[in-house]
Structures are given as structure tokens and as C-alpha cells.
Scaffold this motif. Sequence first.
Motif, short mmCIF file in Angstrom:
data_model
loop_
_atom_site.label_atom_id
_atom_site.label_comp_id
_atom_site.label_asym_id
_atom_site.label_seq_id
_atom_site.Cartn_x
_atom_site.Cartn_y
_atom_site.Cartn_z
N LEU A 58 2.61 5.46 9.37
CA LEU A 58 3.21 5.31 8.04
C LEU A 58 4.33 6.32 7.82
O LEU A 58 5.41 5.97 7.35
CB LEU A 58 2.15 5.46 6.96
CG LEU A 58 1.05 4.41 6.90
CD1 LEU A 58 0.03 4.77 5.83
CD2 LEU A 58 1.62 3.02 6.65
N TYR A 85 -6.84 0.60 6.28
CA TYR A 85 -6.17 -0.62 5.85
C TYR A 85 -6.29 -0.79 4.33
O TYR A 85 -5.30 -1.06 3.65
CB TYR A 85 -6.76 -1.83 6.58
CG TYR A 85 -6.13 -3.13 6.16
CD1 TYR A 85 -4.93 -3.54 6.73
CD2 TYR A 85 -6.71 -3.95 5.19
CE1 TYR A 85 -4.33 -4.73 6.35
CE2 TYR A 85 -6.11 -5.13 4.81
CZ TYR A 85 -4.93 -5.52 5.39
OH TYR A 85 -4.33 -6.68 5.00
N THR A 88 -4.38 2.11 2.28
CA THR A 88 -2.92 2.21 2.42
C THR A 88 -2.23 0.86 2.39
O THR A 88 -1.05 0.76 2.75
CB THR A 88 -2.55 2.94 3.73
OG1 THR A 88 -2.98 2.14 4.85
CG2 THR A 88 -3.17 4.31 3.80
N HIS A 89 -2.92 -0.18 1.96
CA HIS A 89 -2.36 -1.53 2.02
C HIS A 89 -1.02 -1.65 1.28
O HIS A 89 -0.07 -2.25 1.80
CB HIS A 89 -3.36 -2.56 1.47
CG HIS A 89 -2.92 -3.95 1.71
ND1 HIS A 89 -2.36 -4.73 0.71
CD2 HIS A 89 -2.93 -4.72 2.82
CE1 HIS A 89 -2.04 -5.90 1.22
NE2 HIS A 89 -2.39 -5.93 2.48
N ARG A 91 1.17 0.68 0.70
CA ARG A 91 2.17 1.43 1.48
C ARG A 91 2.60 0.63 2.72
O ARG A 91 3.77 0.61 3.07
CB ARG A 91 1.59 2.78 1.89
CG ARG A 91 2.57 3.67 2.56
CD ARG A 91 3.49 4.31 1.54
NE ARG A 91 4.33 5.28 2.21
CZ ARG A 91 5.64 5.30 2.07
NH1 ARG A 91 6.23 4.48 1.25
NH2 ARG A 91 6.36 6.19 2.72
N GLN A 92 1.64 -0.02 3.37
CA GLN A 92 1.96 -0.85 4.53
C GLN A 92 2.95 -1.94 4.14
O GLN A 92 3.92 -2.19 4.86
CB GLN A 92 0.69 -1.51 5.08
CG GLN A 92 -0.32 -0.55 5.66
CD GLN A 92 -1.65 -1.24 5.87
OE1 GLN A 92 -1.71 -2.38 6.32
NE2 GLN A 92 -2.74 -0.56 5.53
N GLN A 93 2.71 -2.58 3.01
CA GLN A 93 3.60 -3.64 2.55
C GLN A 93 4.99 -3.10 2.24
O GLN A 93 5.99 -3.73 2.59
CB GLN A 93 3.01 -4.35 1.34
CG GLN A 93 1.82 -5.21 1.69
CD GLN A 93 1.29 -5.98 0.50
OE1 GLN A 93 1.22 -5.44 -0.60
NE2 GLN A 93 0.91 -7.22 0.72
N ILE A 97 4.78 -3.20 7.38
CA ILE A 97 3.79 -3.10 8.46
C ILE A 97 2.71 -4.15 8.22
O ILE A 97 2.12 -4.20 7.15
CB ILE A 97 3.17 -1.70 8.52
CG1 ILE A 97 4.24 -0.65 8.84
CG2 ILE A 97 2.04 -1.65 9.55
CD1 ILE A 97 3.77 0.78 8.74
N THR A 98 2.47 -4.97 9.23
CA THR A 98 1.42 -5.97 9.18
C THR A 98 0.35 -5.60 10.19
O THR A 98 0.66 -5.30 11.34
CB THR A 98 1.98 -7.37 9.54
OG1 THR A 98 3.00 -7.69 8.62
CG2 THR A 98 0.89 -8.42 9.51
N VAL A 99 -0.90 -5.61 9.76
CA VAL A 99 -2.02 -5.35 10.67
C VAL A 99 -2.61 -6.69 11.05
O VAL A 99 -3.02 -7.46 10.18
CB VAL A 99 -3.08 -4.44 10.01
CG1 VAL A 99 -4.25 -4.21 10.97
CG2 VAL A 99 -2.47 -3.12 9.57
#
Length: 120
Positions: A58, A85, A88-89, A91-93, A97-99
Motif C-alpha cells: 500500500l 483485506y 484496508t479495503h 485504501r486498496q480501491q 489494488i485488486t486482491v
Amino acid sequence: TAPPGPPVYVDLAYLPGSWSARTVDEEFFRRVRSLCYVVSGDDHLKEGVLRPLLDALLAGKHQWGTDTQVTLIPTFDSLVMHEWYQETHDRQQELGITVLGSNSTVAMQDETFPACKVEF
């Protein structure tokens, strides 16, 4: 520390497991920019360094300054990964960032295992 230099761009990067995973930090993700990162190494050592590694992704991706989409591909199920996941979902978006999770199963020579397909 790594000497200064431009980032390296790749399509797919495998993140080291076991003790080597400790070498993956924010600087690594700032310098090694991949479309897909594979997190492998389902062992007790990886659990201890998984959260710092994911947080480093991140922080490093934040410094890219581009709209590049990144896919994170874990090869094992982990409570640490699930917690990260969820926590921090958003923040990922924001960072693109896709998990990837895989519910697919491949059968080969009397053996079945989970799998996913990645196309470039």
C-alpha cells in the motif's frame, strides 16, 4: 538499501516467502512495479511477515503517482490476509489494488487444487 535509480516495470512478480519475505518493504514496491504480485509461501514464517509486506505494498503503490491497476494474487488462505483485506479495503480501491480470490479448481492426474487464470 538499494542505490537510487528508476523503477523496474514487470507484468508479474513473485514475492519471496519464508525469511526472504522480510526483505520486501515499501522501497521494494516503489522500485519493482508489477501489474500482478503473487504472494506465495503458506508456512508459519510467512504469517509473521505477511502484514508488514501487505502494508508495504500500500505504501509503495501510493508513491507510483499513476493510475496503474495492480492485482495481488495470494496462493494460500490466511487469517492475516483476510484481516488486512477487510481493514484496508477502501485504501486498496483508492490505489487501484485488486486482491484475487479463487474458487476455481483444476484437476490434473488424479489431483485437484485451487487455481486462477491471469491474462495480460
